[in-house]
Design an enzyme around this catalytic site. Structure first.
Site, mmCIF file in Angstrom:
data_model
loop_
_atom_site.group_PDB
_atom_site.id
_atom_site.type_symbol
_atom_site.label_atom_id
_atom_site.label_comp_id
_atom_site.label_asym_id
_atom_site.label_seq_id
_atom_site.Cartn_x
_atom_site.Cartn_y
_atom_site.Cartn_z
ATOM 1 N N LYS A 15 0.753 -1.355 -0.049
ATOM 2 C CA LYS A 15 0.097 0.011 -0.149
ATOM 3 C C LYS A 15 0.940 1.196 -0.159
ATOM 4 C CE LYS A 15 -0.897 -0.074 4.900
ATOM 5 N NZ LYS A 15 0.118 -1.025 5.385
ATOM 6 N N ARG A 91 -5.925 2.988 11.761
ATOM 7 C CA ARG A 91 -5.488 1.461 12.043
ATOM 8 C C ARG A 91 -6.491 1.099 13.303
ATOM 9 N NH1 ARG A 91 0.149 1.688 10.103
ATOM 10 N NH2 ARG A 91 1.085 -0.313 10.268
ATOM 11 N N ARG A 130 12.009 -7.612 2.390
ATOM 12 C CA ARG A 130 11.771 -5.954 2.144
ATOM 13 C C ARG A 130 13.047 -5.414 2.690
ATOM 14 N NH1 ARG A 130 6.790 -2.662 3.850
ATOM 15 N NH2 ARG A 130 6.984 -3.343 5.847
ATOM 16 N N ARG A 159 14.149 -3.179 7.592
ATOM 17 C CA ARG A 159 13.499 -2.302 8.618
ATOM 18 C C ARG A 159 13.512 -2.887 10.044
ATOM 19 N NH1 ARG A 159 7.649 -0.141 6.858
ATOM 20 N NH2 ARG A 159 7.055 -0.731 8.858
ATOM 21 N N ARG A 170 2.843 -7.969 14.096
ATOM 22 C CA ARG A 170 2.199 -6.775 13.358
ATOM 23 C C ARG A 170 1.171 -7.277 12.318
ATOM 24 N NH1 ARG A 170 7.000 -5.218 9.804
ATOM 25 N NH2 ARG A 170 5.345 -3.383 8.870
HETATM 26 P P1 AMP Z 1 3.891 1.168 8.774
HETATM 27 O O1 AMP Z 1 5.188 1.669 8.352
HETATM 28 O O2 AMP Z 1 2.529 1.520 8.357
HETATM 29 O O3 AMP Z 1 3.598 -0.280 8.790
HETATM 30 O O4 AMP Z 1 3.971 1.602 10.468
HETATM 31 C C1 AMP Z 1 5.071 1.007 11.172
HETATM 32 C C2 AMP Z 1 4.728 1.307 12.573
HETATM 33 O O5 AMP Z 1 4.220 2.624 12.971
HETATM 34 C C3 AMP Z 1 3.578 0.197 13.100
HETATM 35 O O6 AMP Z 1 3.728 -1.005 13.409
HETATM 36 C C4 AMP Z 1 3.031 1.231 14.319
HETATM 37 O O7 AMP Z 1 3.990 0.688 15.378
HETATM 38 C C5 AMP Z 1 3.223 2.412 13.652
HETATM 39 N N1 AMP Z 1 1.999 3.178 13.278
HETATM 40 C C6 AMP Z 1 1.968 3.565 12.127
HETATM 41 N N2 AMP Z 1 0.803 4.107 11.614
HETATM 42 C C7 AMP Z 1 0.248 4.136 13.061
HETATM 43 C C8 AMP Z 1 -1.280 4.105 13.203
HETATM 44 N N3 AMP Z 1 -2.030 4.867 12.484
HETATM 45 N N4 AMP Z 1 -1.650 4.036 14.629
HETATM 46 C C9 AMP Z 1 -0.794 3.198 15.232
HETATM 47 N N5 AMP Z 1 0.399 3.022 15.167
HETATM 48 C C10 AMP Z 1 1.083 3.197 13.865
#
Ligand code: AMP
Length: 221
Positions: A15, A91, A130, A159, A170
């Site tokens: 995404k 989320r 990744r 990452r 996750r």
């Molecule tokens: P992502 O890059 O979108 O996979 O986000 C990485 C991490 O950031 C997630 O596993 C959460 O710990 C935190 N995170 C990102 N967006 C949110 C959100 N909308 N609500 C809560 N935690 C978030």
């Protein structure tokens, strides 16, 4: 009227890649809450920044109030007037409810919701391989053999939250906290599902059609 899109889907669904491409092509603001948090983690080590980083490193969600404040601030800025593509938000159902309130405040076009669906086995495989840039944080080309960033030439790294145990956490968090968000949106006329297991070009093609169709449908209503 603004074109406002949220890109839902589990970690590894692609995404972020699709959100970035679509925003670039349509001149929209892309907001990735994960990128914002990773950037903040490199900055001053305030207690709040440290707490957020610890949660991210464990694969847990950062608290709703912090996330809603970040997104609210970005969406109400003038550069979001043309519209936005949100990657990684909402989320939780509380975040989705807050976003509806922000949309009322902005009063600038409908919210189009895309769910990028990918089977869990494929997600685990993608996340394990990744790589992102150690400097600018860009996702590496998943099909390229490169060991350096195509944007800035710096080395690629895994990452911190893509290691296996954290990936599993996750995916669990996604199923528990974020799947209800899909139910929150599912009945809306602007909700669409794209098959994210296809080649990125095909996903892009279908996604563009769906977003335009949903936007047109919203105008007709
Ligand atoms: P992502 O890059 O979108 O996979 O986000 C990485 C991490 O950031 C997630 O596993 C959460 O710990 C935190 N995170 C990102 N967006 C949110 C959100 N909308 N609500 C809560 N935690 C978030």
């Amino acid at each position: 009227m603004g074109l406002n899109v949220i890109m839902m889907g589990p970690p590894g669904a692609g995404k972020g890649t699709q959100a970035g491409r679509f925003a670039r092509e349509r001149g929209l603001l892309k907001i990735s809450t994960g990128d914002i948090l990773r950037e903040a983690a490199k900055g001053p080590q305030t207690p709040a920044a440290r707490a957020a980083k610890a949660r991210m490193d464990r694969g847990e969600l950062v608290d709703d109030d912090t996330m809603i404040a970040i997104v609210r601030d970005r969406l109400l800025r003038p550069d979001a007037r043309q519209g936005f593509v949100l990657d990684g938000f909402p989320r939780t159902v509380a975040q989705a409810e807050a976003l509806d309130e922000i949309m009322k405040e902005r009063a600038n076009g409908p919210l189009i919701v895309i769910d990028v669906e990918v089977p869990e086995l494929e997600l685990a495989r993608r996340l394990a391989s990744r790589r992102i840039c150690s400097s600018c944080g860009a996702n590496a080309d998943p099909f390229g053999p490169s060991i350096t960033c195509r944007k800035c030439g710096q080395p690629l790294v895994q990452r911190a939250d893509d290691i296996q145990d954290v990936v599993l956490e996750r995916l669990k968090v996604y199923a528990r906290a974020t799947t209800p968000v899909l139910e929150f949106y599912r009945q809306r006329p602007t909700f669409r599902i794209v098959n994210g297991a296809q080649a990125p070009e095909q996903v892009a093609h279908e996604l563009d059609g769906m977003i335009d169709d949903a936007a047109a449908a919203a105008v007709r209503r």
